[in-house]
Design a protein around this motif. Structure first.
Motif, PDB file in Angstrom:
ATOM      1  N   LEU A  58     -22.115  97.675  42.214  1.00  0.00           N
ATOM      2  CA  LEU A  58     -22.087  96.678  40.862  1.00  0.00           C
ATOM      3  C   LEU A  58     -21.308  95.426  41.299  1.00  0.00           C
ATOM      4  O   LEU A  58     -21.504  94.258  40.521  1.00  0.00           O
ATOM      5  CB  LEU A  58     -21.448  97.544  39.733  1.00  0.00           C
ATOM      6  N   VAL A  59     -20.310  95.445  42.435  1.00  0.00           N
ATOM      7  CA  VAL A  59     -19.387  94.369  42.559  1.00  0.00           C
ATOM      8  C   VAL A  59     -19.755  93.875  43.756  1.00  0.00           C
ATOM      9  O   VAL A  59     -19.377  92.703  44.270  1.00  0.00           O
ATOM     10  CB  VAL A  59     -17.956  94.670  42.221  1.00  0.00           C
ATOM     11  N   LEU A  60     -20.525  94.777  44.912  1.00  0.00           N
ATOM     12  CA  LEU A  60     -20.707  94.235  46.276  1.00  0.00           C
ATOM     13  C   LEU A  60     -21.883  93.248  46.278  1.00  0.00           C
ATOM     14  O   LEU A  60     -23.222  93.552  45.593  1.00  0.00           O
ATOM     15  CB  LEU A  60     -21.020  95.312  47.201  1.00  0.00           C
ATOM     16  N   PRO A  61     -22.096  92.307  46.900  1.00  0.00           N
ATOM     17  CA  PRO A  61     -23.169  91.229  46.953  1.00  0.00           C
ATOM     18  C   PRO A  61     -24.337  91.931  47.546  1.00  0.00           C
ATOM     19  O   PRO A  61     -24.126  92.768  48.395  1.00  0.00           O
ATOM     20  CB  PRO A  61     -22.686  90.109  47.690  1.00  0.00           C
ATOM     21  N   PRO A  62     -25.545  92.124  47.001  1.00  0.00           N
ATOM     22  CA  PRO A  62     -26.971  92.603  47.515  1.00  0.00           C
ATOM     23  C   PRO A  62     -26.940  92.498  48.902  1.00  0.00           C
ATOM     24  O   PRO A  62     -27.331  93.500  49.757  1.00  0.00           O
ATOM     25  CB  PRO A  62     -27.846  92.436  46.651  1.00  0.00           C
ATOM     26  N   THR A  63     -26.725  91.053  49.536  1.00  0.00           N
ATOM     27  CA  THR A  63     -27.041  90.876  50.824  1.00  0.00           C
ATOM     28  C   THR A  63     -26.099  91.589  51.788  1.00  0.00           C
ATOM     29  O   THR A  63     -26.450  91.908  52.984  1.00  0.00           O
ATOM     30  CB  THR A  63     -26.960  89.309  50.940  1.00  0.00           C
ATOM     31  N   VAL A  64     -24.938  91.825  51.352  1.00  0.00           N
ATOM     32  CA  VAL A  64     -23.863  92.719  52.328  1.00  0.00           C
ATOM     33  C   VAL A  64     -24.501  93.975  52.244  1.00  0.00           C
ATOM     34  O   VAL A  64     -24.441  94.624  53.266  1.00  0.00           O
ATOM     35  CB  VAL A  64     -22.321  92.754  51.470  1.00  0.00           C
ATOM     36  N   LEU A  65     -24.728  94.651  51.068  1.00  0.00           N
ATOM     37  CA  LEU A  65     -25.384  96.050  51.280  1.00  0.00           C
ATOM     38  C   LEU A  65     -26.699  96.096  52.018  1.00  0.00           C
ATOM     39  O   LEU A  65     -26.905  97.145  52.899  1.00  0.00           O
ATOM     40  CB  LEU A  65     -25.714  96.665  49.836  1.00  0.00           C
ATOM     41  N   GLY A  66     -27.477  95.191  51.845  1.00  0.00           N
ATOM     42  CA  GLY A  66     -28.736  95.067  52.613  1.00  0.00           C
ATOM     43  C   GLY A  66     -28.537  94.895  53.886  1.00  0.00           C
ATOM     44  O   GLY A  66     -29.252  95.486  54.687  1.00  0.00           O
ATOM     45  N   PHE A  67     -27.456  94.037  54.454  1.00  0.00           N
ATOM     46  CA  PHE A  67     -27.146  93.828  55.877  1.00  0.00           C
ATOM     47  C   PHE A  67     -26.631  95.116  56.640  1.00  0.00           C
ATOM     48  O   PHE A  67     -27.249  95.392  57.762  1.00  0.00           O
ATOM     49  CB  PHE A  67     -25.953  92.853  56.047  1.00  0.00           C
TER      50      PHE A  67
END
Length: 230
Positions: A58-67
């Motif tokens: 919910l708070v983590l940028p999607p690009t960080v999770l995707g990376f």
């Protein structure tokens, strides 16, 4: 106005397939997690840690999770390299990969409504059913599921609708392979980047209408169930 190209139809098919699979998997995965968070016995620190991990997307940028998923599931990552050593393909830039990413990214949208529904239900109904001889599986289907159906409807709706609009995590892990990982949100971005605003408008408007209809119908059904229960 709504004349679509073959590429558009492929993106629609991938998006709906991803949303349906993600929703079904989340209902299976989120149910025991939500039940444990609502009723399980555990040290406060452990419960808080699990809640934080579940809510992290919910708070983590999607690009960080995707990376990090790309690093984990790619050919050089621990999961991807292990799969390749077994003679299998790594999961980066595959539908299976973006499905895993989608399940992780939408997890809080399924867990939190179910947790709230289970917390409102409490333990007493299942304890009464257990005292009457009902097994755990029987209690789930005859007591928990009917009495928590509103939470399941909301969880399924939010997971499905949220998956329809996923962008960053899918782009990082899956790229934009037509028919494989190119979902509607990415195709809309590609159209806009190419200055093809007419195509972007058609897909955006169609997605907007579809998402609204899904939410309207499901919440109408949920309201009807609540009315019947009252």
């Amino acid at each position: 106005m709504f004349e679509l190209s073959p590429t558009d139809w492929m993106a629609i098919e991938v998006t709906l397939k991803l949303a349906i699979y993600t929703t079904l998997m989340l209902l299976v995965i989120a149910t025991p997690i939500a039940w444990w968070l609502a009723n399980g016995r555990a040290p406060g620190g452990l419960r808080t840690t699990v809640q934080a991990l579940v809510a992290l997307p919910l708070v983590l940028p999607p690009t960080v999770l995707g990376f990090y998923l790309l690093v984990l599931l790619g050919p050089a990552g621990p999961v991807g390299s292990t799969l390749e050593s077994w003679g299998l393909n790594h999961l980066a830039f595959t539908f299976q990969g973006i499905l895993i990413a989608s399940v992780i990214y939408s997890l809080p949208f399924a867990v939190q409504p179910l947790q709230q529904a289970f917390a409102n239900l409490g333990r007493r109904p299942t304890e009464i059913a257990g005292s009457l001889g009902a097994g755990r599986l029987d209690r789930f289907f005859t007591v928990i599921l009917p009495m928590s159906r509103g939470g399941f409807i909301v969880a399924a709706t939010l997971a499905f609708a949220h998956t329809l609009g996923e962008f960053g995590v899918i782009l990082m892990l899956g790229g934009a392979i037509p028919g494989e990982t190119q979902v509607l949100s990415i195709l809309i971005y590609d159209h806009a980047e190419a200055m093809d605003f007419a195509s972007a408008h058609r897909l955006s408007l169609g997605l907007l209408i579809f998402a609204f209809v899904v939410l309207f119908v499901v919440y109408a059904i949920n309201r009807r169930f609540d009315t019947v229960r009252l």
